[in-house]
Each structure stands twice: as structure tokens, then as C-alpha cells.
Motif scaffolding. Sequence first.
Motif, mmCIF file in Angstrom:
data_model
loop_
_atom_site.group_PDB
_atom_site.id
_atom_site.type_symbol
_atom_site.label_atom_id
_atom_site.label_comp_id
_atom_site.label_asym_id
_atom_site.label_seq_id
_atom_site.Cartn_x
_atom_site.Cartn_y
_atom_site.Cartn_z
ATOM 1 N N ASP A 33 0.842 -1.198 0.000
ATOM 2 C CA ASP A 33 0.000 0.000 0.000
ATOM 3 C C ASP A 33 0.876 1.248 0.000
ATOM 4 O O ASP A 33 0.653 2.185 -0.777
ATOM 5 N N ARG A 49 -3.183 -2.964 -6.592
ATOM 6 C CA ARG A 49 -4.060 -3.922 -5.911
ATOM 7 C C ARG A 49 -3.241 -5.106 -5.427
ATOM 8 O O ARG A 49 -2.145 -5.382 -5.922
ATOM 9 N N ALA A 55 -7.753 -5.033 3.953
ATOM 10 C CA ALA A 55 -8.472 -3.776 3.740
ATOM 11 C C ALA A 55 -8.547 -2.963 5.027
ATOM 12 O O ALA A 55 -8.469 -1.730 5.008
ATOM 13 N N ARG A 74 -5.374 2.574 0.778
ATOM 14 C CA ARG A 74 -5.614 2.897 -0.621
ATOM 15 C C ARG A 74 -5.685 1.686 -1.521
ATOM 16 O O ARG A 74 -6.508 1.606 -2.430
ATOM 17 N N ARG A 134 -6.280 -1.679 -3.544
ATOM 18 C CA ARG A 134 -7.437 -2.533 -3.735
ATOM 19 C C ARG A 134 -7.107 -3.952 -3.291
ATOM 20 O O ARG A 134 -5.954 -4.388 -3.375
ATOM 21 N N HIS A 186 -15.549 -1.482 2.777
ATOM 22 C CA HIS A 186 -14.451 -0.802 2.074
ATOM 23 C C HIS A 186 -14.862 -0.558 0.618
ATOM 24 O O HIS A 186 -14.250 -1.105 -0.311
ATOM 25 N N ARG A 226 -12.867 -0.538 -3.189
ATOM 26 C CA ARG A 226 -11.497 -1.056 -3.047
ATOM 27 C C ARG A 226 -11.443 -2.576 -3.190
ATOM 28 O O ARG A 226 -10.429 -3.195 -2.860
ATOM 29 N N ARG A 249 -9.023 3.066 -11.052
ATOM 30 C CA ARG A 249 -9.688 1.790 -11.285
ATOM 31 C C ARG A 249 -9.666 1.455 -12.759
ATOM 32 O O ARG A 249 -9.142 2.191 -13.578
#
Length: 399
Positions: free
Chosen positions: A43, A49, A74, A79, A81, A108, A111, A391
Motif C-alpha cells: 500500500d 491492488r 483492507a 488505498r 485494492r 471498504h 477497493r 480503477r
Amino acid sequence: MTDPAATPTSRVPLSVLDLALVPEGRTGAQAVRDAVDLAVDLDRLGYRRVWYAEHHLSPGVGSASPAVLAAAVAARTERIRVGSGAVLLSTTSPLVAAEQFGTVAALHPGRVDLGLGRAFTPPQGGRATRPAPAAAAAGGPRVVDGLYVPPAPPTAGDSVLRERALAQAAVVGASRTPASFRAEVELVLGLRAGTYTDDGGRRYVSPPVQDAAFDLWVLASSGGESARVAGELGLPLAANYHVSPSNTLETVAAYRAAFRPGVLAEPYVVVSADVLVADTTERARELAAPFADWVLSIRRGTDGAIAYPRPADATPWAERPEAERAVVADRVDTRVVGDPTTVVDRLETLARVTGADELLVTTATHDPADRQRSFALLAQAWGATEGEAPRVPALATSH
């Protein structure tokens, strides 16, 4: 970290697939804790992700419950995913998977990724089968615009895999008979849209799934049904170069050929790769030594993936019987190992030739500190930056 202003704009984002490897001499519980700690680092390092695979009854893999790991990570991160790469529809129903990840997404939102896939499983009738390699991958090795594409490994030992799958099925509880892959994916889409009805016209509602803020993905290792269904439904695809490198180009081509706007307006492809980075190529090769033994245990072992060996205990490649080399050569030869510059060059080639929109890297080492160091070196060399991770492309419809 590198200066964000110096980040090459042409490089695709990096993500991580984590198996929560159990090193020799350590426990599964520690491997799970290490996986969560690693995700905190990922992260901070700017990876887009982190996904968790689903493996059962393998001494060397602690990632058996992707939804639980995703929820734990999570809660510890800000941040990145989180998701599955993949939930296996041979052991988990699409409804249960959607409810699990819908619950995580409620806590969450925005994410969470639910990746669905299939696995080597025994069908009714007692014989296990696996998808046949793509015809184009059946011959010898190829080099496509600088990317090495190996031949498919020999399948003479598949009886070992069949016996293991059949023996484990009762323990895993893999007694469900999946519907067609498309029907299972459409069930998740229908429940999320609030429109799902069964063949008898009965409507069903799942509160954790309806309007859930997760992205649905399909994982594929060949150009067969999974890749085609992902394209036909306009879903993002993860193509499996790290496990089935002989089929990856055909997988991506089949997906793009089948693609129709649906959940996404345009295709989106993630390509996975086995990666190991160290300060020097010599050191990286030293750390990479146990990989062949580990892959061999997956493909020929009676118990599945062994606890990841120490480098000092690895069988030297030159001393390995030719028959063993043939079984693991595709994965050893396509593993991206070296210093940061070497690895970046090879990953850029992989992204260019496959047309990947994103790369999903997985790293196996005995010492968790070496794995963390590998991801840190790669993030710095690649130019990953801290901040909000975008995304996949915008929705085309409210599908």
C-alpha cells in the motif's frame, strides 16, 4: 521512492498476487501474518491492488480464504485494492463468493475485486481433466517481439494430479457440480443488479451483493471458455503468464476477439508474472534457486506445493534430471529474475507484447524479508508512486 515527476507515463500499473507462502521451518499462521504485513508495505509502495489465491491442502501455501485475507488487509491499509485471484468455482459457489466479497465491499467500498476462476477438478465420472493447451502453444518455443513463449510442459505425469485432485475432493468438500462458467458469472452480475431469476422464474435477492461496490474479474489460463465469457460479458480479464506462459498470447487474443461492451466499454487485461528482484542479478539468482523444486512439487508431488525451501537446500539446475527439467522449464525460463534494471526491461517487454493494461506480479522467496525487498526495489525502479490508484475503465452500462 522515485520522484513522481520522473515516473514513465508509458508504464502500466503494477499489482501483486500473493499466495501467503509458507517457508520451510515456519508455520501457516505466521505466513498469514506475513501476508498482511506485506500488504501494508505494498500500500505504501504504490501498488494498485493485491489479490489472494485460493489453494487448499498444500503445505507451502497459506492463502486458502481469499475473502478473509482481503478483509483483514483492507482494514489495515488505506488505498490499495484487495481481492481474489481467484475464487475457484469448483469449491465455492458464485453466490457465496459474491456474498463474501460484497460484505467486504460494504465496509471498504470501491477497493474490492472479486476474481472468479476455474481449477483442475474431477468431474462426475471420476476422471479429472484440464483444459487442453491452445493449439498454437503445442509446438516448440517461440520468441514474439522479444517475449519468450515456451512450449507447454509435458503431461505424462498428469495421473499424479488426477489422483491428488480426486483424493482431496472429499476433504475439501468439492461436491458441487458447477453450471456453465457463463451462467455462474451471470448469476453474480444478476444478483448485483437485483435482476436475477432462476430457470423457474423465481427472483432472488442477496442484500450483501445487490449494488455491491466490487469489481468483477475473470481469470483465465487458456483461450477457452473463461477468456471467451469474459469478453462476451465485457468484463476485465487476468491472463495467467506466471502459471501457463505457453498460452498467454492466445488467452489475450481470444478475450479481445470475443469482447463486447458490457460491464466495461473496452477490454482491460491484466497479465501475471513471476518476478524476483534483488540488488544484483547474482543475488536474485541465488534467492531464486528453490523455485524449480517448488514448481516440481506442484506438478508432480503427491501433496501439492511443498513448504518453500531454503536456497541452500535447492537442487542445482545442472544436477536435475532432464525429465524434471522438462516439467518445470516453462515456468523457470519465464520467471523474471535479476537486478531492478533487468527486471524492468523484461516486464516492459511482457506488457508491450501482450498489450497488458496492468501487470500482476507474484514473488516467491524463503525469507519474507527478501520478498518485501523485491517488491520495494521493483516499485522504485518501475516508478510506482504513492497516492490514489485509478480503477479499471468506466462502466459502459449499468449491467
